[in-house]
Design a protein around this motif. Structure first.
Motif, PDB file in Angstrom:
ATOM      1  N   ALA A 109       6.477   0.134   9.914  1.00  0.00           N
ATOM      2  CA  ALA A 109       6.108  -1.268  10.141  1.00  0.00           C
ATOM      3  C   ALA A 109       4.862  -1.660   9.365  1.00  0.00           C
ATOM      4  O   ALA A 109       4.647  -2.839   9.076  1.00  0.00           O
ATOM      5  CB  ALA A 109       5.890  -1.519  11.630  1.00  0.00           C
ATOM      6  N   GLN A 110       4.050  -0.672   9.016  1.00  0.00           N
ATOM      7  CA  GLN A 110       2.796  -0.981   8.340  1.00  0.00           C
ATOM      8  C   GLN A 110       2.888  -0.745   6.820  1.00  0.00           C
ATOM      9  O   GLN A 110       1.866  -0.721   6.126  1.00  0.00           O
ATOM     10  CB  GLN A 110       1.670  -0.175   8.971  1.00  0.00           C
ATOM     11  N   TYR A 111       4.121  -0.594   6.343  1.00  0.00           N
ATOM     12  CA  TYR A 111       4.333  -0.511   4.899  1.00  0.00           C
ATOM     13  C   TYR A 111       3.993  -1.839   4.240  1.00  0.00           C
ATOM     14  O   TYR A 111       4.350  -2.906   4.728  1.00  0.00           O
ATOM     15  CB  TYR A 111       5.798  -0.158   4.610  1.00  0.00           C
ATOM     16  N   ARG A 112       3.315  -1.775   3.105  1.00  0.00           N
ATOM     17  CA  ARG A 112       3.042  -2.959   2.296  1.00  0.00           C
ATOM     18  C   ARG A 112       3.246  -2.598   0.820  1.00  0.00           C
ATOM     19  O   ARG A 112       2.840  -1.526   0.387  1.00  0.00           O
ATOM     20  CB  ARG A 112       1.608  -3.472   2.490  1.00  0.00           C
ATOM     21  N   PHE A 113       3.851  -3.485   0.062  1.00  0.00           N
ATOM     22  CA  PHE A 113       3.988  -3.295  -1.384  1.00  0.00           C
ATOM     23  C   PHE A 113       2.892  -4.112  -2.058  1.00  0.00           C
ATOM     24  O   PHE A 113       2.966  -5.340  -2.127  1.00  0.00           O
ATOM     25  CB  PHE A 113       5.368  -3.737  -1.864  1.00  0.00           C
ATOM     26  N   THR A 114       1.879  -3.440  -2.532  1.00  0.00           N
ATOM     27  CA  THR A 114       0.679  -4.133  -3.015  1.00  0.00           C
ATOM     28  C   THR A 114       0.372  -3.815  -4.479  1.00  0.00           C
ATOM     29  O   THR A 114      -0.765  -3.986  -4.923  1.00  0.00           O
ATOM     30  CB  THR A 114      -0.534  -3.748  -2.155  1.00  0.00           C
ATOM     31  N   ARG A 115       1.363  -3.386  -5.225  1.00  0.00           N
ATOM     32  CA  ARG A 115       1.106  -3.007  -6.624  1.00  0.00           C
ATOM     33  C   ARG A 115       0.583  -4.175  -7.453  1.00  0.00           C
ATOM     34  O   ARG A 115      -0.235  -3.987  -8.355  1.00  0.00           O
ATOM     35  CB  ARG A 115       2.389  -2.466  -7.248  1.00  0.00           C
ATOM     36  N   TYR A 116       1.034  -5.383  -7.130  1.00  0.00           N
ATOM     37  CA  TYR A 116       0.718  -6.525  -7.985  1.00  0.00           C
ATOM     38  C   TYR A 116      -0.199  -7.553  -7.324  1.00  0.00           C
ATOM     39  O   TYR A 116      -0.535  -8.549  -7.946  1.00  0.00           O
ATOM     40  CB  TYR A 116       2.014  -7.211  -8.432  1.00  0.00           C
ATOM     41  N   ALA A 144       7.913   8.429   4.705  1.00  0.00           N
ATOM     42  CA  ALA A 144       7.525   8.551   3.297  1.00  0.00           C
ATOM     43  C   ALA A 144       8.733   8.378   2.384  1.00  0.00           C
ATOM     44  O   ALA A 144       8.632   7.758   1.315  1.00  0.00           O
ATOM     45  CB  ALA A 144       6.870   9.911   3.055  1.00  0.00           C
ATOM     46  N   ALA A 145       9.878   8.913   2.802  1.00  0.00           N
ATOM     47  CA  ALA A 145      11.097   8.751   2.010  1.00  0.00           C
ATOM     48  C   ALA A 145      11.521   7.289   1.967  1.00  0.00           C
ATOM     49  O   ALA A 145      11.912   6.773   0.914  1.00  0.00           O
ATOM     50  CB  ALA A 145      12.214   9.615   2.591  1.00  0.00           C
ATOM     51  N   ILE A 146      11.446   6.622   3.106  1.00  0.00           N
ATOM     52  CA  ILE A 146      11.759   5.193   3.144  1.00  0.00           C
ATOM     53  C   ILE A 146      10.788   4.420   2.246  1.00  0.00           C
ATOM     54  O   ILE A 146      11.180   3.533   1.483  1.00  0.00           O
ATOM     55  CB  ILE A 146      11.695   4.669   4.587  1.00  0.00           C
ATOM     56  N   GLY A 147       9.510   4.763   2.333  1.00  0.00           N
ATOM     57  CA  GLY A 147       8.515   4.102   1.491  1.00  0.00           C
ATOM     58  C   GLY A 147       8.770   4.318   0.015  1.00  0.00           C
ATOM     59  O   GLY A 147       8.549   3.415  -0.809  1.00  0.00           O
ATOM     60  N   LYS A 148       9.247   5.517  -0.350  1.00  0.00           N
ATOM     61  CA  LYS A 148       9.563   5.783  -1.752  1.00  0.00           C
ATOM     62  C   LYS A 148      10.679   4.866  -2.232  1.00  0.00           C
ATOM     63  O   LYS A 148      10.599   4.268  -3.312  1.00  0.00           O
ATOM     64  CB  LYS A 148       9.962   7.246  -1.940  1.00  0.00           C
ATOM     65  N   VAL A 149      11.746   4.735  -1.416  1.00  0.00           N
ATOM     66  CA  VAL A 149      12.835   3.830  -1.785  1.00  0.00           C
ATOM     67  C   VAL A 149      12.309   2.414  -1.948  1.00  0.00           C
ATOM     68  O   VAL A 149      12.602   1.727  -2.941  1.00  0.00           O
ATOM     69  CB  VAL A 149      13.967   3.874  -0.737  1.00  0.00           C
ATOM     70  N   ARG A 150      11.530   1.959  -0.991  1.00  0.00           N
ATOM     71  CA  ARG A 150      11.004   0.594  -1.049  1.00  0.00           C
ATOM     72  C   ARG A 150      10.141   0.381  -2.282  1.00  0.00           C
ATOM     73  O   ARG A 150      10.274  -0.641  -2.983  1.00  0.00           O
ATOM     74  CB  ARG A 150      10.200   0.300   0.223  1.00  0.00           C
ATOM     75  N   ASN A 154      11.291  -2.211  -5.125  1.00  0.00           N
ATOM     76  CA  ASN A 154      10.484  -3.429  -5.204  1.00  0.00           C
ATOM     77  C   ASN A 154       9.830  -3.622  -6.573  1.00  0.00           C
ATOM     78  O   ASN A 154       9.447  -4.738  -6.936  1.00  0.00           O
ATOM     79  CB  ASN A 154       9.385  -3.407  -4.134  1.00  0.00           C
ATOM     80  N   THR A 155       9.697  -2.549  -7.341  1.00  0.00           N
ATOM     81  CA  THR A 155       9.020  -2.637  -8.635  1.00  0.00           C
ATOM     82  C   THR A 155       9.915  -3.337  -9.658  1.00  0.00           C
ATOM     83  O   THR A 155      11.077  -2.974  -9.819  1.00  0.00           O
ATOM     84  CB  THR A 155       8.655  -1.238  -9.139  1.00  0.00           C
ATOM     85  N   PRO A 156       9.406  -4.352 -10.355  1.00  0.00           N
ATOM     86  CA  PRO A 156      10.218  -5.069 -11.348  1.00  0.00           C
ATOM     87  C   PRO A 156      10.720  -4.160 -12.460  1.00  0.00           C
ATOM     88  O   PRO A 156      10.127  -3.114 -12.760  1.00  0.00           O
ATOM     89  CB  PRO A 156       9.259  -6.129 -11.889  1.00  0.00           C
ATOM     90  N   ALA A 157      11.797  -4.580 -13.106  1.00  0.00           N
ATOM     91  CA  ALA A 157      12.484  -3.743 -14.082  1.00  0.00           C
ATOM     92  C   ALA A 157      11.597  -3.345 -15.259  1.00  0.00           C
ATOM     93  O   ALA A 157      11.745  -2.248 -15.809  1.00  0.00           O
ATOM     94  CB  ALA A 157      13.730  -4.465 -14.588  1.00  0.00           C
TER      95      ALA A 157
END
Length: 460
Positions: A109-116, A144-150, A154-157
């Motif tokens: 629940a506390q996963y965030r995609f913050t690369r950009y 961690a496995a779920i986070g890896k998939v996400r 989520n990362t652009p091509a």
């Protein structure tokens, strides 16, 4: 496994904020033990004990939390996720009982995609204490496995092309002391001709390749995992409309699942000989793009007439499945974001499962239900195979009648899996269009944990 990213930790008597769990049915009786002021506070928050409801109750100079769940005595993976998303930063512990499977949802629940960008909504971390040390390790590994998939999906091509998937595989191999081998260029054209043909129109930076990773005891049962790695799918010369291209960065979602599952297997030292294969391409448009009507020769030797260049994922999977079959594995598992037909049939939440053996399909379905990662089996109906007939080649890659698209795609793949090999195929969406507690909008692992728990039961 309790590093700085672990939001579930062992309970060693640390100071924590209690969380009380109630259901809609039990809330009234539980509330009788509260003061009038506490009941009024919950009433003001419109708390009724319904699922995913969260309340904060004053308690002298302190406070405690209350969460609504379907059954406090039997928690699902996602029961505590809303609490993990909305409570203030702090350390928490259940007032009664143990979180069990709900540890996973607290972490995810506390996963965030913050690369950009910076995360302006993050108010955590929120840490949950538990006395279940074994449960912590399992939940963190799966999260961690779920986070890896996400993260990968989520990362652009532009930042998640074939070379980047190769880097992800090499990092995984280094972490677990596995052997990683990558085939490119002229050797790819010779040994994996359909992978090369699909990806040859991409720029040099996104050139096609076949990634192989080998790990484990050579004497252990061999398990092959294959993941479709189309980093972006324009549709090729049968170009997609603009609206259909918006999510095509996720067309490598099968590769993301395969890499994540391989990480789980190696991290747990499962007693298997792992063979990971990721054929990865960009289905681009250029003067040298493969065309509708072309005939491609596969690694297996079958010739394939191209009925549609937008049915490219099955072409690259075919060569990889052939390679996996050459080693005569005990089991082959493939993941692919393969057809829109599977989404029409099952929606975004349920990955379509295809299997040669009923007992293997049943084991995956049972594991998925037990761990809140449901899958749904669709048929490999032999009668539909005739729809792939070609007048000039051994098979076509596409059928034109519009029926049973996911099953027909599975039947195409079946041609390239060795006779008698136990094989399961996932047609997964790898994306969540609408957020749910513990499951944010964006890239998502669907079917991953069902397979992982099946493998643990089979080879553990």
């Amino acid at each position: 496994m309790t590093d700085k990213h672990a939001l579930i930790q062992p309970d060693r008597g640390q100071k924590s904020i209690p969380i009380h769990l109630v259901s809609k049915d039990s809330f009234a009786d539980w509330a009788k033990g509260l003061t009038n002021a506490q009941r009024a506070a919950l009433e003001g928050q419109k708390f009724t004990g319904g699922g995913y409801e969260v309340g904060i109750v004053p308690d002298g100079e302190n406070w405690f939390a209350v969460g609504g769940v379907a059954n406090p005595a039997s928690l699902s993976s996602w029961c505590l996720a809303k609490l993990a998303e909305t409570l203030p930063a702090g350390t928490y512990a259940l007032a009664q009982g143990d979180p069990g499977k709900a540890l996973l949802g607290w972490q995810t629940a506390q996963y965030r995609f913050t690369r950009y960008r910076q995360d302006s909504e993050q108010t955590g971390p929120r840490i949950l204490l538990t006395q279940d040390a074994k449960g912590i390790d399992a939940a963190l590994a799966e999260a961690a496995a779920i986070g890896k998939v996400r993260d990968l999906v989520n990362t652009p091509a532009e930042d998640m092309g074939p070379a980047d998937l190769e880097a992800a595989a090499e990092a995984l191999a280094k972490e677990h002391r596995a052997d990683c081998h990558v085939v490119r260029g002229d050797v790819l054209q010779r040994d994996y001709p359909m992978v090369h043909a699909v990806g040859r129109a991409a720029s040099r930076h996104h050139a096609p390749r076949l990634i192989e990773l080998i790990w484990g005891d050579p004497k252990a049962p061999r398990v092959a995992i294959v993941g479709k790695g189309v980093s972006f799918d324009s549709g090729g010369l049968d170009i997609k409309p603009a609206s259909a291209m918006l999510l095509m960065k996720k067309d490598m979602g099968g590769a993301a699942h395969a890499l994540a599952l391989a990480g789980l297997i190696m991290g747990a030292a499962l007693n298997v000989r792992l063979h990971l294969l990721v054929p990865t391409v960009e289905n681009a448009i250029a003067g040298n793009a493969f065309r509708p009507g072309d005939v491609l020769r596969s690694r297996q030797g079958l010739t394939v007439e191209i009925g549609n260049t937008d049915a490219e994922g099955r072409l690259i999977l075919a060569d990889a499945l052939t390679r996996a079959s050459e080693e005569k594995p005990d089991l082959i598992i493939d993941f692919a974001t393969l057809t829109g037909a599977a989404r029409v049939a099952l929606g975004p939440d349920l990955p379509a499962l295809f299997a040669r053996r009923d007992e293997t399909a049943d084991a995956v379905i049972t594991a998925g239900r037990a761990h809140d990662d449901e899958v749904w089996r669709l048929p490999l109906h032999d009668a539909y195979a005739e729809w792939l007939k070609s007048d000039i080649a051994d098979t076509n890659n596409n059928h034109t009648n519009g029926f049973a698209g996911a099953s027909v795609a599975g039947l195409f793949l079946d041609k390239f899996v060795g006779d008698g090999i136990d094989w399961i195929h996932f047609d997964t969406y790898a994306w969540r269009p609408v957020a749910k507690p513990g499951r944010p909008k964006g890239g998502e692992a669907l079917g991953l944990r069902a397979v992982w728990h099946m493998l643990q039961a089979r080879y553990g």
